[in-house]
Scaffold this motif. Sequence first.
Motif, PDB file in Angstrom:
ATOM      1  N   CYS A   1      55.471  36.333  36.229  1.00 47.26           N
ATOM      2  CA  CYS A   1      55.967  36.722  34.909  1.00 47.26           C
ATOM      3  C   CYS A   1      56.902  37.920  35.018  1.00 47.26           C
ATOM      4  N   ARG A   2      56.514  38.936  35.769  1.00 46.69           N
ATOM      5  CA  ARG A   2      57.359  40.123  35.925  1.00 46.69           C
ATOM      6  C   ARG A   2      58.706  39.759  36.542  1.00 46.69           C
ATOM      7  N   LYS A   3      58.688  38.847  37.514  1.00 42.51           N
ATOM      8  CA  LYS A   3      59.925  38.443  38.166  1.00 42.51           C
ATOM      9  C   LYS A   3      60.866  37.728  37.193  1.00 42.51           C
ATOM     10  N   VAL A   4      60.323  36.886  36.331  1.00 43.01           N
ATOM     11  CA  VAL A   4      61.169  36.062  35.468  1.00 43.01           C
ATOM     12  C   VAL A   4      61.793  36.846  34.309  1.00 43.01           C
ATOM     13  N   VAL A   5      61.191  37.952  33.875  1.00 41.91           N
ATOM     14  CA  VAL A   5      61.752  38.693  32.738  1.00 41.91           C
ATOM     15  C   VAL A   5      62.678  39.839  33.156  1.00 41.91           C
ATOM     16  N   GLU A   6      62.791  40.099  34.454  1.00 40.23           N
ATOM     17  CA  GLU A   6      63.681  41.165  34.924  1.00 40.23           C
ATOM     18  C   GLU A   6      65.103  40.921  34.471  1.00 40.23           C
TER      19      GLU A   6
END
Length: 190
Positions: free
Chosen positions: A92-97
Motif C-alpha cells: 500500500c505504501r509503495k502504490v500511493v507514493e
Amino acid sequence: MAPRGGAPRLVLLFSGKRKSGKDFVTEALQSRLGADVCAVLRLSGPLKEQYAQEHGLNFQRLLDASAYKEAYRRDMILWGEAQRQADPGFFCRKVVEGVCQPVWVRVPRGSIEETPCLQASLSGASLLPSVTVTRGGSNPVGATPRVDDGESECGLDNFGDFDWVIENDGDEQRLEEQLGNLIEFVRSRL
C-alpha cells in the motif's frame, strides 16, 4: 485541474473476482474523468515488481495476461500473502507514493488487511465508497483452484454491503448506465 499534493478528496475502493471486469471498469472511469483527476492504484503492480526482483523474473511479463504470469501466479499469491502478514502496509505504501490526483480509484487484491494502511493515507478524503464488479455465475471465467478461491481473491467476499455494485454481465447498455451513474456521483463530490 492541476495536480495537487496531499490526500485525495475522494477514494473509490473497487473489488471483484479475477476476470470480473474491474480493470475495464476502473480504466473506463479514469478515461472519462481524465488522468489528471483520477489515479488508478493497483497493489498488484508493486507486488509483482517486488516478486520479480526477488525471484529474478521479468516484471513486464508478470503484468500481462500471459502463460508466463500464470506459471508464477500461485507462488506469487502465497509470497504476497506472506509479505502482507509480515508488514500489512508494505504494498500500500509503495502504490500511493507520489500520487497527487484528487480522485483515487483503488483496485484491491481482495485482502482486507491493506485497507487500514490505505485509510491512514486518506486524511481529508471525504468519502470511501466501495464498489464491486460482478459477472454472472458464482465462479470467474477460467477459475483456477487454490488461486481463485484464495485470500487474495476472496478476502472481501464477506465485507458486507457495498455502496455500488457494477454488474458486468454482457449487457453493454446497462454497463454504460451504471458507469454513467458512478461518474455523475464522483463529479458531484469534486
